[in-house]
Design a protein around this motif. Structure first.
Motif, mmCIF file in Angstrom:
data_model
loop_
_atom_site.group_PDB
_atom_site.id
_atom_site.type_symbol
_atom_site.label_atom_id
_atom_site.label_comp_id
_atom_site.label_asym_id
_atom_site.label_seq_id
_atom_site.Cartn_x
_atom_site.Cartn_y
_atom_site.Cartn_z
ATOM 1 N N THR A 12 -3.734 9.947 15.733
ATOM 2 C CA THR A 12 -3.513 8.508 15.934
ATOM 3 C C THR A 12 -4.598 7.659 15.273
ATOM 4 O O THR A 12 -4.525 6.440 15.305
ATOM 5 C CB THR A 12 -3.436 8.165 17.436
ATOM 6 N N THR A 15 -2.478 5.174 11.545
ATOM 7 C CA THR A 15 -1.095 4.922 11.951
ATOM 8 C C THR A 15 -0.138 5.443 10.882
ATOM 9 O O THR A 15 -0.540 5.659 9.729
ATOM 10 C CB THR A 15 -0.824 3.425 12.162
ATOM 11 N N THR A 16 1.121 5.619 11.252
ATOM 12 C CA THR A 16 2.090 6.085 10.261
ATOM 13 C C THR A 16 2.267 5.056 9.154
ATOM 14 O O THR A 16 2.450 5.421 7.999
ATOM 15 C CB THR A 16 3.438 6.421 10.914
ATOM 16 N N ASP A 63 11.807 6.043 14.809
ATOM 17 C CA ASP A 63 11.086 5.217 13.847
ATOM 18 C C ASP A 63 11.143 5.897 12.480
ATOM 19 O O ASP A 63 10.571 6.976 12.300
ATOM 20 C CB ASP A 63 9.638 5.042 14.294
ATOM 21 N N THR A 66 7.683 6.902 10.950
ATOM 22 C CA THR A 66 7.091 8.062 11.611
ATOM 23 C C THR A 66 7.794 9.339 11.165
ATOM 24 O O THR A 66 7.149 10.363 10.912
ATOM 25 C CB THR A 66 7.156 7.910 13.142
ATOM 26 N N HIS A 67 9.108 9.273 11.019
ATOM 27 C CA HIS A 67 9.850 10.440 10.548
ATOM 28 C C HIS A 67 9.421 10.821 9.137
ATOM 29 O O HIS A 67 9.192 12.000 8.846
ATOM 30 C CB HIS A 67 11.360 10.184 10.591
ATOM 31 N N VAL A 69 6.564 10.279 7.656
ATOM 32 C CA VAL A 69 5.186 10.767 7.632
ATOM 33 C C VAL A 69 5.057 12.146 8.274
ATOM 34 O O VAL A 69 4.394 13.019 7.740
ATOM 35 C CB VAL A 69 4.237 9.747 8.310
ATOM 36 N N TYR A 70 5.692 12.353 9.430
ATOM 37 C CA TYR A 70 5.461 13.575 10.193
ATOM 38 C C TYR A 70 6.540 14.645 10.052
ATOM 39 O O TYR A 70 6.249 15.825 10.231
ATOM 40 C CB TYR A 70 5.312 13.255 11.684
ATOM 41 N N SER A 71 7.771 14.265 9.777
ATOM 42 C CA SER A 71 8.862 15.241 9.861
ATOM 43 C C SER A 71 9.588 15.516 8.556
ATOM 44 O O SER A 71 10.047 16.628 8.332
ATOM 45 C CB SER A 71 9.901 14.778 10.893
#
Length: 117
Positions: A12, A15-16, A63, A66-67, A69-71
């Motif tokens: 955290t 941020t994304t 979001d 977020t998807h 960046v992370y998934s």
């Protein structure tokens, strides 16, 4: 310099939105090309990707940033545009014969193997 997350162990810390900016606008700035790259604006090169968010690992999608960046991964990229020109459509390269490229690379195998032996 290590990323803030690597230094703190806390995802955290960045941020994304900041992570996406690092990969786009800030990347263009680092290359000295922010006048033509890094964001989708009139007069800039239209390099962009389309990402399939309808796959299981994206559900439920809360979001999109977020998807991304992370998934999302390379297998989620369905289409690629470079300079506004589509070069990949539905996962297929439009600008070259992939079979011919693979054959040409395979033909180089003996020469490459001989040079490293």
């Amino acid at each position: 310099m290590p990323s803030a997350m690597a230094a703190t162990g806390d995802a955290t810390t960045v941020t994304t939105g900041e992570a996406l900016a690092m990969a786009t606008r800030n990347g263009a700035c680092a290359l000295g090309a922010s006048d033509r790259l890094g964001s989708i604006e009139v007069g800039k090169e239209a390099d962009l990707i389309l990402v399939d968010t309808g796959r299981l690992h994206a559900a439920p999608l809360f979001d999109p940033v977020t998807h991304l960046v992370y998934s999302a991964g390379r297998a989620d990229v369905t289409d690629v545009f470079v300079g506004g020109r589509r070069i990949v459509e539905a996962g297929s390269l439009l600008t070259a014969d992939v079979g011919a490229l693979v054959a040409a690379a395979a033909a180089l195998r003996p020469a490459i193997a001989g040079s490293v032996a």
